[in-house]
Design a protein around this motif. Sequence first.
Motif, PDB file in Angstrom:
ATOM      1  N   HIS A  53      63.692 -12.354  41.250  1.00 44.85           N
ATOM      2  CA  HIS A  53      63.709 -12.688  40.014  1.00 44.85           C
ATOM      3  C   HIS A  53      64.421 -11.567  39.175  1.00 44.85           C
ATOM      4  N   VAL A  69      65.269 -10.394  35.145  1.00 45.72           N
ATOM      5  CA  VAL A  69      65.188 -10.673  33.715  1.00 45.72           C
ATOM      6  C   VAL A  69      66.191 -10.590  32.898  1.00 45.72           C
ATOM      7  N   ARG A 106      54.689  -7.775  18.232  1.00 41.21           N
ATOM      8  CA  ARG A 106      54.556  -8.893  18.790  1.00 41.21           C
ATOM      9  C   ARG A 106      55.769  -9.453  19.251  1.00 41.21           C
ATOM     10  N   ALA A 159      56.789  -8.084  22.736  1.00 40.46           N
ATOM     11  CA  ALA A 159      55.990  -8.482  23.883  1.00 40.46           C
ATOM     12  C   ALA A 159      55.944  -9.872  24.138  1.00 40.46           C
ATOM     13  N   GLU A 160      56.269 -10.629  23.044  1.00 39.11           N
ATOM     14  CA  GLU A 160      56.462 -12.112  23.232  1.00 39.11           C
ATOM     15  C   GLU A 160      57.946 -12.598  24.014  1.00 39.11           C
ATOM     16  N   GLU A 180      59.155 -10.241  25.946  1.00 33.00           N
ATOM     17  CA  GLU A 180      59.082  -9.813  27.277  1.00 33.00           C
ATOM     18  C   GLU A 180      58.410 -11.096  28.235  1.00 33.00           C
ATOM     19  N   LYS A 181      57.199 -11.590  27.592  1.00 30.26           N
ATOM     20  CA  LYS A 181      56.845 -12.757  28.205  1.00 30.26           C
ATOM     21  C   LYS A 181      57.931 -13.712  28.496  1.00 30.26           C
ATOM     22  N   ALA A 182      58.614 -14.051  27.651  1.00 28.85           N
ATOM     23  CA  ALA A 182      59.794 -14.882  28.028  1.00 28.85           C
ATOM     24  C   ALA A 182      60.915 -14.434  28.774  1.00 28.85           C
ATOM     25  N   GLY A 183      60.774 -13.266  29.306  1.00 31.53           N
ATOM     26  CA  GLY A 183      61.829 -12.866  30.428  1.00 31.53           C
ATOM     27  C   GLY A 183      62.898 -12.030  29.467  1.00 31.53           C
ATOM     28  N   VAL A 208      63.665  -8.315  28.190  1.00 31.97           N
ATOM     29  CA  VAL A 208      63.114  -6.895  28.090  1.00 31.97           C
ATOM     30  C   VAL A 208      63.992  -5.974  27.385  1.00 31.97           C
TER      31      VAL A 208
END
Length: 362
Positions: free
Chosen positions: A3, A5, A312, A315-316, A318-321, A323
């Motif tokens: 994986h 990012v 936000r 953070a979002e 990061e959730k989407a890959g 960073v």
Amino acid sequence: MQHRVINFNAGPAALPLPVLERARDELLDYAGTGMSIMEHSHRGKAYEAVHFDAIARVRALLGFGESHKVLLLHGGAHHAFATIPMNLLGPAQRADYVVSGHWGKVALEEAKTVGAARAAGPDFGGVYTRLPRPDEHTFDAGAAYAHITSNNTIEGTQYDAWPDTAGVPLVADMSSDFLWRRFDIARFGLVYACAQKNLGPSGMTMVLVRDDVLAACRTDIPKIFRFGVHATHDSLYNTPPTFAIYLVRETLRWIASLGGLDAVEARNRAKAAAVYGALDAAAGFYRCPVEVGARSTMNVVFRLPDEALEGRFVAEAEKAGMVGLKGHRSVGGVRASMYNAVSPDDAAALAAFIREFARTNG
Ligand SMILES: Cc1ncc(COP(=O)(O)O)c(C=O)c1O
């Protein structure tokens, strides 16, 4: 495939995948020698070939010959903040520093611990959203050297044209945009860059120093700090950071495989256009504090309507890959660092995320 990012870190930063894969493949057995390059003597043929190839590749990419020496040194840019005045600043001399951001200020303060140095050019009052216009520079014709930061990593500003120093050696901290494109080395007395943005891993510094500047360097400082000693020994005076230099050499090889610096420049400009384009298209929601003409192609800095939304966004993403998007703690906001190893697809993914976030939160 493990994986991975999308990495927008400001430094240490993303490295080209082919470089990492090659390092992985060669880690236990470098070129059939039965050991890693880290385990080779720095005086041996295997390592020397890597070392001299790294130097030759910098020359080839930028297209210069013997006018400047290429030094591969320890210590990152902070080390150079100290060694540049130690070498270039005589007891009866003064150096000029353009303070256009955090790192220029740090460089100036360090120079002051060595000798006489002053801020030259406009006083931005700590608000670094543009660069000096040519007529705002106030270089002293008798200065030992004039120092600039070519790309302000934290504030997101980048020089487009070099200031005229009227014969005073121009010294540039190119830590965060070295080799993002071709540049005319003849304009510079000395260029330096830490490696952890466009070149490789942290902890090493590349210094390109012009022969006349080198010849005038001080010899009354400890040998390990003398540029002259490192030049005479081809950066093999002491044990160099061999693994870091190996990775730098692989990164230089990767740049050549992309088609050299003209191709890299086109790629970087396209990446910057994609991301700034997405921000500008939603200009009521996003705000780029930097003057348009000073926008960095490497570090895209922007704000959202409030800090909660910025949090936000990060953070979002990061959730989407994606960073590394949080702005530097001193300025806040969001920062996307898009050094050479960040691909056009990575930039396109960020641009799409920027558009979508504005659509759903604007
Ligand atoms: C423009 C610039 N100069 C200097 C530095 C400091 O580099 P180092 O930590 O390798 O000394 C950085 C690191 O972020 C930078 O971006």
